[in-house]
Design an enzyme around this catalytic site. Structure first.
Site, short mmCIF file in Angstrom:
data_model
loop_
_atom_site.label_atom_id
_atom_site.label_comp_id
_atom_site.label_asym_id
_atom_site.label_seq_id
_atom_site.Cartn_x
_atom_site.Cartn_y
_atom_site.Cartn_z
N LYS A 35 -31.39 -8.42 -25.99
CA LYS A 35 -30.45 -9.16 -25.14
C LYS A 35 -29.08 -9.22 -25.82
O LYS A 35 -28.95 -8.90 -27.01
CB LYS A 35 -31.00 -10.56 -24.88
CG LYS A 35 -31.15 -11.41 -26.12
CD LYS A 35 -31.93 -12.68 -25.81
CE LYS A 35 -32.08 -13.54 -27.05
NZ LYS A 35 -32.99 -14.68 -26.81
N ARG A 130 -36.78 -26.13 -21.90
CA ARG A 130 -35.72 -25.28 -21.37
C ARG A 130 -36.31 -24.63 -20.13
O ARG A 130 -36.24 -25.18 -19.06
CB ARG A 130 -35.28 -24.29 -22.46
CG ARG A 130 -33.79 -24.22 -22.65
CD ARG A 130 -33.40 -23.45 -23.87
NE ARG A 130 -34.19 -22.24 -24.09
CZ ARG A 130 -33.93 -21.30 -24.98
NH1 ARG A 130 -32.88 -21.43 -25.76
NH2 ARG A 130 -34.69 -20.24 -25.12
N TYR A 263 -1.70 -20.13 -42.46
CA TYR A 263 -1.38 -21.25 -41.57
C TYR A 263 -1.93 -22.55 -42.13
O TYR A 263 -3.05 -22.60 -42.63
CB TYR A 263 -2.02 -21.03 -40.20
CG TYR A 263 -1.34 -19.94 -39.38
CD1 TYR A 263 -0.01 -20.05 -38.99
CD2 TYR A 263 -2.06 -18.81 -38.99
CE1 TYR A 263 0.61 -19.07 -38.23
CE2 TYR A 263 -1.46 -17.83 -38.22
CZ TYR A 263 -0.13 -17.96 -37.84
OH TYR A 263 0.47 -16.99 -37.09
C1 LIG Z 1 -34.01 -14.47 -27.69
C2 LIG Z 1 -35.45 -14.67 -27.48
C3 LIG Z 1 -36.38 -14.21 -28.42
C4 LIG Z 1 -35.96 -13.61 -29.75
O1 LIG Z 1 -35.55 -14.66 -30.59
P1 LIG Z 1 -35.19 -14.38 -32.13
O2 LIG Z 1 -35.06 -15.74 -32.71
O3 LIG Z 1 -33.89 -13.65 -32.13
O4 LIG Z 1 -36.29 -13.58 -32.67
C5 LIG Z 1 -37.72 -14.35 -28.13
N1 LIG Z 1 -38.12 -14.93 -26.98
C6 LIG Z 1 -37.26 -15.39 -26.06
C7 LIG Z 1 -37.78 -16.02 -24.81
C8 LIG Z 1 -35.90 -15.30 -26.28
O5 LIG Z 1 -35.04 -15.76 -25.38
#
Ligand SMILES: *Cc1c(COP(=O)(O)O)cnc(C)c1O
Length: 374
Positions: A35, A130, A263
């Site tokens: 993702k 969630r 800055y």
């Molecule tokens: C993003 C995600 C993962 C992977 O999580 P990591 O902490 O990056 O390994 C696994 N399951 C779901 C449902 C996610 O949204």
């Protein structure tokens, strides 16, 4: 000459990190979570190295289409399922497996016309609150899906809120075990932190086995970051950095005691020292809140940033190089995270932490204007 900033993806490290997941969950299949454009790396840039995974998990339908365009014919899982009824047409056409986390998604499936029954992952809300069905609604949702001609196989899924921390996963595992009990179907529970910390714990239920179950969902650990940093480092877990953000020194200043940098004049020299000005700033995705002291590699030597991060530049302390008699100056290699050409490593976790964030956010934030090698 283009501005010297460059991001480099390391395919060998991706392969290595994937192999580490296989060692920790030897009986499970592995979803490579890609993702957010493969955590900022670029789906197309990681694809070859990760095609040894058993499937790809993501949540954007356009990203799923990009994987199919790369000729990936294996499983693709939409982690949030569909967002509206017509997304189901794309699922049918591209053969996407999808999460089902609410009644509306079941209603849409019931109304969906398809020749090809869908494989779905029914999501339990085991305590994160969630996405997912409440435990008392889980079996009814399973029964509804099971009665639909549009649905082929039903797998069971949940997600942990505290796999990386002291609360752990036991409270959520107990909820999952009770709600899933004797329901048939493959199971997936573990994200990176759970793979590294809890995968071998037993899992009660229809299939038995361990928490790794049938599929693990590995994200950030694939990209060489320790999900439970600073309790563990990436090296502790045997993970290698998969992205290097590098640039060069484009200016040098010599400071006298009392001189300030950048800055807000937040850094004041106490002794005579040289400062390197680096072509990298927050508009490249470097975290603006990284404070004085955040580590950086100059010609492979660990030093620190000083003063505020600005849009296009950061300033770094050259004293450790000067003390070692190394002639750092214009053109010197600077590694913001990843590894230097001499092989020194700076894990992205060590940059994210002082900036008050996590590696996930830092990796995803690499800006459009940064060119990628490979
Ligand atoms: C993003 C995600 C993962 C992977 O999580 P990591 O902490 O990056 O390994 C696994 N399951 C779901 C449902 C996610 O949204």
């Amino acid at each position: 000459m283009p501005r010297p900033i460059l991001a480099t993806v390391h395919p060998d490290a991706l392969r290595h990190n994937l192999q580490q997941a296989r060692l920790r969950a030897p009986d499970a299949r592995v979803w490579a979570v890609v993702k957010a454009n493969a955590y900022g790396h670029g789906i197309e840039r990681v694809f070859e190295a990760l095609r040894g995974a058993d499937g790809f998990a993501l949540l954007d339908l356009a990203e799923a289409a990009r994987l199919r365009a790369l000729d990936w014919r294996g499983p693709i899982l939409l982690l949030e399922g569909v967002f509206e009824p017509r997304d189901l047409e794309l699922c049918s056409r591209l053969h996407l497996w999808h999460t089902v986390h609410c009644d509306e998604q079941i209603d849409w499936l019931a109304a969906h016309k398809t020749q090809q029954p869908h494989r779905v992952f029914l999501k339990l809300n085991s305590g994160m609150n969630r996405l997912g069905f409440a435990p008392q609604a889980f079996r009814a949702a399973w029964a509804r899906l099971n009665a639909l001609p549009q649905v082929d196989e039903i797998s069971l899924m949940t997600h942990f809120s505290d796999a990386d921390g002291p609360r752990g996963v036991d409270h959520q595992v107990a909820v999952f075990e009770a709600a899933a009990a004797d329901l048939p179907g493959e199971r997936t529970l573990c994200n990176s932190a759970a793979i590294l910390r809890h995968a071998s714990r037993p899992l009660r239920g229809a299939a038995g086995g361990t928490l790794a179950a049938d599929w693990v969902r590995e994200g950030v650990a694939l990209y060489g970051s320790a999900p439970d940093f600073p309790e563990h480092s990436a090296a502790d877990w045997g993970l290698q950095p998969t992205m290097t953000l590098s640039s060069r020194i484009i200016g040098v200043q010599s400071l006298q005691p009392g001189d300030t940098v950048g800055y807000g004049s937040t850094f004041t020299a106490e002794v005579p020292m040289r400062i390197g000005v680096v072509a990298c700033g927050y508009a490249d995705g470097y975290p603006r809140h990284a404070p004085t002291g955040t580590p950086v590699l100059v010609d492979g030597v660990r030093t620190r940033i000083v003063g505020r991060v600005s849009m296009d530049m950061i300033t770094v302390d050259l004293a450790p190089l000067d003390a070692a008699g190394l002639a750092a100056g214009i053109g010197s290699e600077v590694v913001l995270w990843g590894h230097s050409s001499s092989g020194a490593v700076l894990p992205v976790d060590e940059v994210a932490r002082p900036a008050g964030t996590i590696s996930y956010e830092v990796l995803c934030a690499v800006a459009q204007r940064v060119p990628f090698a490979t």
